[in-house]
Design an enzyme around this catalytic site. Structure first.
Site, PDB file in Angstrom:
ATOM      1  CE  LYS A 291      -9.985   0.824  -7.238  1.00 50.82           C
ATOM      2  NZ  LYS A 291      -8.564   0.590  -6.888  1.00 50.82           N
ATOM      3  CD  GLU A 377       5.968  -1.926  -8.090  1.00 52.99           C
ATOM      4  OE1 GLU A 377       6.233  -0.712  -8.218  1.00 52.99           O
ATOM      5  OE2 GLU A 377       4.808  -2.377  -8.208  1.00 52.99           O
ATOM      6  NE  ARG A 405       7.708   1.213 -12.295  1.00 49.29           N
ATOM      7  CZ  ARG A 405       6.731   2.129 -12.245  1.00 49.29           C
ATOM      8  NH1 ARG A 405       6.254   2.503 -11.091  1.00 49.29           N
ATOM      9  NH2 ARG A 405       6.229   2.670 -13.332  1.00 49.29           N
TER      10      ARG A 405
HETATM   11  C1  LIG Z   1       4.272  -0.236 -11.131  1.00 46.59           C
HETATM   12  C2  LIG Z   1       2.915  -0.862 -10.891  1.00 46.59           C
HETATM   13  N1  LIG Z   1       2.728  -1.612  -9.782  1.00 46.59           N
HETATM   14  C3  LIG Z   1       1.548  -2.209  -9.567  1.00 46.59           C
HETATM   15  C4  LIG Z   1       0.500  -2.054 -10.450  1.00 46.59           C
HETATM   16  C5  LIG Z   1      -0.809  -2.782 -10.219  1.00 46.59           C
HETATM   17  N2  LIG Z   1      -1.899  -1.830 -10.036  1.00 46.59           N
HETATM   18  C6  LIG Z   1      -2.760  -1.549 -10.983  1.00 46.59           C
HETATM   19  S1  LIG Z   1      -3.903  -0.435 -10.516  1.00 46.59           S
HETATM   20  C7  LIG Z   1      -3.258  -0.384  -8.939  1.00 46.59           C
HETATM   21  C8  LIG Z   1      -3.883   0.471  -7.880  1.00 46.59           C
HETATM   22  C9  LIG Z   1      -3.892   1.895  -8.343  1.00 46.59           C
HETATM   23  O1  LIG Z   1      -4.457   2.702  -7.323  1.00 46.59           O
HETATM   24  P1  LIG Z   1      -4.798   4.195  -7.695  1.00 46.59           P
HETATM   25  O2  LIG Z   1      -3.652   4.806  -8.406  1.00 46.59           O
HETATM   26  O3  LIG Z   1      -5.246   4.833  -6.441  1.00 46.59           O
HETATM   27  O4  LIG Z   1      -5.971   4.082  -8.750  1.00 46.59           O
HETATM   28  P2  LIG Z   1      -7.481   3.599  -8.483  1.00 46.59           P
HETATM   29  O5  LIG Z   1      -7.534   2.141  -8.898  1.00 46.59           O
HETATM   30  O6  LIG Z   1      -7.772   3.803  -7.037  1.00 46.59           O
HETATM   31  O7  LIG Z   1      -8.327   4.455  -9.377  1.00 46.59           O
HETATM   32  C10 LIG Z   1      -2.150  -1.194  -8.842  1.00 46.59           C
HETATM   33  C11 LIG Z   1      -1.339  -1.386  -7.599  1.00 46.59           C
HETATM   34  C12 LIG Z   1       0.742  -1.262 -11.597  1.00 46.59           C
HETATM   35  N3  LIG Z   1      -0.222  -1.103 -12.528  1.00 46.59           N
HETATM   36  N4  LIG Z   1       1.930  -0.677 -11.775  1.00 46.59           N
HETATM   37 MG   LIG Z   2      -7.030   5.036  -5.554  1.00 43.30          MG
END
Ligand SMILES: Cc1ncc(C[n+]2csc(CCOP(=O)(O)OP(=O)(O)O)c2C)c(N)n1
Ligand SMILES: [Mg+2]
Ligand SMILES: CC(=O)[C@@H](O)[C@H](O)COP(=O)(O)O
Length: 648
Positions: A291, A377, A405
């Site tokens: 990242k 969640e 959700r």
């Molecule tokens: C249901 C839900 N909960 C929380 C979030 C907030 N959120 C946005 S991106 C993220 C992290 C995502 O991690 P990953 O899937 O590994 O993607 P990366 O950012 O590492 O590419 C979170 C928790 C969300 N978008 N949707």
């Molecule tokens: Mg990730």
């Protein structure tokens, strides 16, 4: 400066990319140069607008390989959560839009069907892409359409339950489908859970750690912005091999596994994707990425690898340029810690967002009393029910939009059992840059119908502290405390309190009762001042506990000629709606006007812009109130019960 000139400033090759076909014909060397130019472009643009710079720097090579192997939009490329689709947008003709990224009228920070035929999933909630992919693949199979479906899902999103429901079905359906696990080991912070441990055991293939460290060191000595970094990236092309290793967890599910493959090596990812494309069934390509890759401030940002700076930041350091302010989140974090100091039964739960929700502060002092459940969640809510059944008082801190959700879990796992769980909803109401699927506008309506659940909407720091304490003191049912994004509102003291209801302003005349919900308290004061200039008296009240509607609010309504409510939530089923019902039930026949957010998909912009577009400003509300009350003057025969009572 023309778009071409501007883009060309970020690289000769990037300026030639108008669509995916332009990258298909590039050589390996050109792709390395292009990847460096895209990084340069992302850093330069997103540092001015804010946005998800870390996630997108991590998927440059991955996205290039996807567009070289597959033919979007005939083949469908899906991005889970969608915050990592900037490179996809750059490659599909939208470079010019990045100057207005996440701004009103400008490029969305997520895929947008209105922007491009290459985009499909607009919902920014995580863990949905595999379910879409399952459905799409079934549709193409049934219609006999030979089209590939590719879903990029992050390791964080993979901790969401829907992903496993989808994988279960994908395995059975057996349709050709490519799942790219973008494994950078992080959500915001390092991804938690058994799955994350499993993925990291795959990542710990000795070949990868050594090579990735070599890349990191080499890149570290490279100027952050400006001259492309291709010679460095070029040097690592060799020596990285696909490791096709059978993987029990996925293969036992009936899904072929390819990887781990270095997600920063276009050729390696391409060969894995080609193998997956031609396999004739569901395949997981496990891509190992970093990242913030290639940008030291992001790579070295311990908190979240510059996951999503909310506004412009310094390119050299990654630090936000805007002056820091006291956020609602900070007030919550401090008060929760104070409560936890006094209440050993209070514990915290986060869904992979400890820092953004403020729970991290509690975790730093009491690590054993905070649980990060991943992006889960629904599990958070029912696990909280378990914690409560075990004698604790959990505080579940999530963004308002993400609790949607978990409605069933809140309703039947928590509330039906009358369990003491407090849900703290940050980013409630209109947030702004993240657009419609991030707007926390549903909670007061959706959770307002839950029997025994109480919702508090503080108007400032003092009432947030007070209402959080009131919430965790409730032990016979769930509570919700909801507040908006951004800087906390200035303290707004009450003149007096009627039951739970704070009276903020009143006058000798009782023309209007203005019910200002939560952070709209200040707006209510401004409206009262404007309407007073027209000779009318406005009583401004903050209900504090907005659902169920306090009986005292109905009593106050009965003493006025007009009631107006204003809330940062959807009107339908909102506080105003519920107040109207309570007034009807009590036979209080005072006219009520309820102002709020129409239930709709409102575009992205700043919070202030969207609220203004919705007429939720002091000026607009005052103009409406004055119009309504003066029209009552014009129809004296339409007496209200209070008028009639006054005449007897
Ligand atoms: C249901 C839900 N909960 C929380 C979030 C907030 N959120 C946005 S991106 C993220 C992290 C995502 O991690 P990953 O899937 O590994 O993607 P990366 O950012 O590492 O590419 C979170 C928790 C969300 N978008 N949707
Ligand atoms: Mg990730
Ligand atoms: C994609 C996602 O869901 C989050 O990263 C979101 O963009 C964060 O928003 P804030 O800037 O309000 O924390």
């Amino acid at each position: 400066m023309s778009v071409e000139e501007d883009t060309a400033n970020h690289g000769r090759l990037l300026g030639t990319v108008r669509g995916p076909q332009d990258v298909k014909r590039m050589s390996g060397e050109e792709l390395d140069v292009l990847a460096a130019e895209i990084r340069d472009f992302l850093i330069a643009k997103v540092s001015r607008t804010g946005g998800h710079v870390g996630p997108n720097l991590g998927v440059v090579e991955l996205t290039l390989a996807m567009h070289r192997v597959f033919d979007s939009p005939r083949d469908r490329l899906l991005f889970d959560t969608g915050h990592q689709a900037y490179v996809h947008k750059i490659l599909t003709g939208r470079q010019a839009g990045f100057d207005k990224l996440r701004q009103r009228g400008g490029l969305s920070g997520y895929p947008s069907q209105a922007e491009s035929e290459h985009d499909l999933i607009e919902n920014s909630h995580a863990s949905t892409a595999l379910s879409y992919a399952d459905g799409l693949a079934k549709a193409y199979a049934l219609r006999g359409e030979a089209r590939s479906v590719v879903a990029v899902v992050g390791d964080g999103a993979l901790t969401g339950g829907m992903c496993w429901e989808a994988l279960n079905n994908i395995a059975t359906a057996g349709n050709s489908l490519v799942i790219v696990v973008n494994d950078n080991g992080r959500s915001y912070s390092p991804t938690i859970g058994g799955l994350a441990d499993h993925l990291s055991s795959l990542r710990l293939n000795p070949g990868y750690e050594k090579v990735l460290d070599t890349v990191k060191d080499a890149l570290g000595s490279t100027p952050l912005v400006g001259k492309p970094m291709y010679e460095v990236l070029h040097a690592v092309k060799k020596g990285i091999k696909d490791a096709v290793a059978p993987q029990a967890m996925f293969e036992d599910l009936g899904i072929k596994y390819v990887g781990p493959v270095d997600g920063h090596d276009v050729a390696a990812v391409e060969s894995a994707l080609r193998a997956a494309k031609n396999f004739g069934g569901p395949v997981i390509v496990h891509a190992v990425t970093r990242k913030g890759y290639g940008y030291r401030p992001a790579e070295e940002d311990e908190a979240d690898c510059l996951h999503g700076p909310g506004s412009a930041f310094d390119v050299e350091t990654g630090a936000l340029l805007a002056a820091p302010s006291v956020k609602w989140t900070h007030v919550f974090a401090d008060e929760l810690l104070a409560v936890a100091d006094e209440r050993p039964d209070v514990v915290g739960i986060t869904a992979a967002m400890a820092e953004p929700t403020g729970i991290a502060k509690l975790a730093r002092k009491y690590p054993e009393r905070v649980y990060d459940v991943g992006i889960a969640e629904q599990h958070a809510a029912t696990s909280a029910a378990g914690l409560a059944l075990g004698g604790l008082h959990p505080v579940v801190a999530v963004y308002a939009t993400f609790l949607n959700r978990a409605f069933d879990q809140v309703l039947l796992d928590v509330a039906m059992h009358k369990l003491p769980v407090t849900f703290v909803l940050d980013r409630a109401g209109i947030t702004g840059p993240d657009g419609p699927s991030h707007y926390g506008i549903w909670d007061m309506s959706v959770f307002g119908v839950v029997p025994g659940l109480r919702i508090a909407a503080p108007r400032d720091a003092a009432t947030l502290r007070e209402e959080l304490r009131e919430a965790v003191a409730v032990n016979d049912g769930p509570t919700v405390v909801r507040f908006p994004t951004g800087a906390v509102a200035a303290d707004l003291p009450a003149l007096r309190r009627v039951g739970p209801v704070d009276v903020l302003a009143e006058s000798a005349r009782t023309d209007v009762l203005l019910v200002a919900v939560g952070s709209f308290g200040q707006l209510g004061m401004e409206v009262a001042a404007r309407v007073a200039e027209q000779g009318y008296g406005v009583t401004v009240v903050d209900p504090r506990w907005v659902r169920p509607v306090p009986a005292e609010l109905v009593e106050l309504a009965a003493g006025h000629r007009l009631v107006v409510s204003v809330e940062d939530g959807v009107r339908v089923g909102g506080v105003g709606d519920a107040l109207g019902q309570a007034m009807r039930d009590a036979d209080v026949r005072v006219p009520l006007k309820d102002l709020g957010v129409p239930a709709d998909w409102h575009p992205h912009g700043t919070r202030a812009q969207i609220l203004a577009d919705l007429g939720l400003t002091a000026q607009d509300v005052a103009r409406n109130v004055t119009g309504w009350i003066s029209s009552l003057d014009a129809t004296p025969d339409r007496l209200t019960p209070s008028d009639a009572a006054a005449q007897n």
